[in-house]
Design a protein around this motif. Structure first.
Motif, PDB file in Angstrom:
ATOM      1  N   GLU A  27       8.567   1.672 -12.486  1.00 49.40           N
ATOM      2  CA  GLU A  27       7.732   2.502 -11.627  1.00 49.40           C
ATOM      3  C   GLU A  27       6.551   3.111 -12.363  1.00 49.40           C
ATOM      4  O   GLU A  27       5.463   3.266 -11.797  1.00 49.40           O
ATOM      5  N   ASP A  31       2.838   2.858 -10.847  1.00 51.20           N
ATOM      6  CA  ASP A  31       2.153   4.080 -10.439  1.00 51.20           C
ATOM      7  C   ASP A  31       0.870   4.333 -11.230  1.00 51.20           C
ATOM      8  O   ASP A  31      -0.045   4.991 -10.736  1.00 51.20           O
ATOM      9  N   TYR A 371      -3.459   6.326  -7.602  1.00 56.91           N
ATOM     10  CA  TYR A 371      -2.212   6.526  -8.333  1.00 56.91           C
ATOM     11  C   TYR A 371      -1.005   6.524  -7.399  1.00 56.91           C
ATOM     12  O   TYR A 371      -1.047   7.067  -6.296  1.00 56.91           O
ATOM     13  N   ALA A 372       0.081   5.917  -7.892  1.00 54.83           N
ATOM     14  CA  ALA A 372       1.368   5.933  -7.193  1.00 54.83           C
ATOM     15  C   ALA A 372       1.273   5.389  -5.770  1.00 54.83           C
ATOM     16  O   ALA A 372       2.042   5.782  -4.889  1.00 54.83           O
ATOM     17  N   THR A 373       0.315   4.485  -5.523  1.00 53.39           N
ATOM     18  CA  THR A 373       0.198   3.853  -4.214  1.00 53.39           C
ATOM     19  C   THR A 373       0.769   2.439  -4.263  1.00 53.39           C
ATOM     20  O   THR A 373       1.085   1.904  -5.326  1.00 53.39           O
ATOM     21  N   ARG A 374       0.878   1.858  -3.069  1.00 50.26           N
ATOM     22  CA  ARG A 374       1.336   0.486  -2.931  1.00 50.26           C
ATOM     23  C   ARG A 374       0.402  -0.234  -1.956  1.00 50.26           C
ATOM     24  O   ARG A 374      -0.339   0.418  -1.215  1.00 50.26           O
ATOM     25  N   LYS A 409       3.884   5.540  -0.940  1.00 51.28           N
ATOM     26  CA  LYS A 409       5.130   4.790  -1.087  1.00 51.28           C
ATOM     27  C   LYS A 409       5.969   4.823   0.188  1.00 51.28           C
ATOM     28  O   LYS A 409       6.640   3.841   0.522  1.00 51.28           O
TER      29      LYS A 409
END
Length: 476
Positions: A27, A31, A371-374, A409
């Motif tokens: 992760e 991220d 950041y921390a996206t999908r 997420k």
């Protein structure tokens, strides 16, 4: 080969492709999205670009002419004589790391060695290293300590696999001119510790040697990198090298990381081979290029703000170029790793500093969509696009109709990056998930919107960063 002792760390991975293909990207890497790379070493000394240690022996090339006229003919003043001139006297790893963090980097990669067979750390197997020669500093260890101080995962790049054939030109001689037939200094056996044997005919995968003694040397050297520096990312400049030697090395990397993290490896191995049999052993790296669409697995675009080594002739990428690429890459499930070129003394120039500060300012306003996206269900909309494939990078003629999408997420938020000033009608978010939009915001502030006619119309404020994408947050 049966007598060679691998002795890898015990852990969840076995040294074979079936086991390595069970790799699951951690992760932290998914991220992080944006990393800075220091592709730096003795080849920066002339400030005349990449592959200098090879092309200075290529008769008629620009680097060959520059070397002869600046330092002397390569039969008299070779790469071995250039290496000690690398002093890194103004190298400030903490100061640079602070700049990179302020620019938005969430991981950092230092170069362990390039194809020139020079190690940027206290190598147990190579006398040509930065502690013994030149800077008299453990460059990689200093980078690692700086990265740890700022909380960045630390990685290293290794380019060793090609070195066994790459230095072969140093064994040649001019064909014409006053030095015709006079051997270059690489032909002298006493210099073999740096220049190696002339192994140029023993090739596989384009530039990897078939000579097994070098497979074993590669394993020992990169094993030393992994054990000494304990990186959480290892980048190989090419496909996974040398069969079982590469498989054992990657298994050791993953298992050693698992031992440090309670049994679950946090390490990432990146390599450039697209053969389905091997590319899932880690993260696929696309050098100076991107995926055409959303990739099933995380991947990485590695590029540089200019040439790979400092080059006084460079025309740099702008901050706009880098941010455009970052947004496109992240929308397609990728990470972007950018080399910031350093001068031989260890400093970066004003143009690089300016670009980093512009990127950092943009990240502070728009980074929540990075950041921390999908990936969203589609990468974007609009006709403009960047060319896909390795070594295909370039600019796109973005318009206000071009968007790139990411999502949170949990899927409750979509981030729509308007690539350029223009309309704010987003067709793809008209009836997403068949749910109404609850709120739209830009720069952390709600803005008026209407969801109708199969589109989302947004009253967006003026772009704080003209000529760069603007992030529009859409909550459902």
């Amino acid at each position: 080969m049966s007598e060679f002792q691998f002795d890898i760390a015990k852990g969840p991975f076995a040294p074979n492709l079936d086991s390595l293909r069970t790799f699951c990207c951690p992760e932290w890497y998914r991220d992080a999205k944006f990393g800075i790379w220091s592709h730096w070493g003795p080849q920066s000394v002339p400030m005349y670009g990449d592959w200098y240690a090879r092309h200075m022996y290529k008769e008629g090339s620009e680097q060959y002419r520059y070397h002869w006229r600046t330092y002397g003919h390569p039969s008299k003043f070779g790469y071995k004589d250039l290496v000690p001139l690398w002093k890194a006297e103004n190298f400030d790893p903490e100061g640079l790391m602070r700049l990179y963090v302020e620019a938005g980097a969430r991981y950092f990669v230092g170069q362990a060695m390039h194809h020139d067979n020079f190690d940027n750390f206290a190598s147990k197997h190579n006398p040509w290293n930065s502690v013994n020669v030149g800077p008299k500093k453990d460059i990689c260890l200093l980078w690692k300590r700086a990265a740890e101080k700022f909380g960045l995962p630390f990685g290293v790049s290794e380019h060793l696999g090609a070195s066994y054939t790459w230095m072969s030109l140093s064994h040649g001689a001019d064909k014409t001119g006053p030095y015709a037939g006079v051997p270059y200094d690489g032909a002298d056996p006493k210099n073999a510790s740096l220049y190696r044997d002339n192994d140029s005919e023993l090739l596989e995968h384009g530039w990897y040697t078939r000579n097994e003694k070098y497979h074993q040397d590669w394993y020992r050297r990169i094993r030393d990198v992994v054990d000494t520096l304990q990186p959480e990312l290892l980048y190989t400049d090419g496909p996974l090298p040398f069969g079982t030697y590469g498989e054992h090395l990657v298994a050791h990397l993953y298992n050693a990381s698992a031992a440090r993290h309670g049994g679950a490896s946090q390490a990432v191995y990146t390599q450039k081979g697209t053969d389905p049999a091997i590319y899932k052993v880690g993260v696929l790296d696309i050098e100076r290029g991107i995926s055409a669409e959303i990739a099933e697995d995380p991947w990485q675009d590695d590029t540089s703000i200019g040439d790979w080594f400092y080059n006084v002739r460079d025309v740099y990428k702008t901050a706009e170029d880098i941010v455009d690429t970052l947004v496109d890459v992240v929308a397609k499930n990728g990470n972007l790793l950018v080399n910031v070129t350093q001068r031989p003394d260890g400093t970066i120039d004003d143009e690089c500093l300016y670009a980093l500060k512009k990127i950092g300012a943009w990240m502070r306003d728009n980074g929540e969509g990075i950041y921390a996206t999908r990936p969203y269900v589609k990468m974007g909309e609009g006709e403009s696009k960047l060319a896909a494939g390795a070594f295909q990078e370039g600019a796109a003629a973005w318009t206000g109709e071009d968007y790139r999408f990411t999502r949170s997420k949990d899927g409750s938020t979509v981030f729509a990056f308007r690539m350029r000033e223009g309309r704010t009608r987003i067709v793809s978010l008209g009836r997403v998930y068949e749910r109404p939009v609850r709120q739209v915001s830009v720069y952390g502030q709600p803005v008026p919107f209407v969801q109708k006619d199969g589109c989302l119309d947004v009253s967006a404020p003026e772009n704080r960063h003209p000529g760069m994408p603007q992030c529009i947050r859409v909550d459902f």
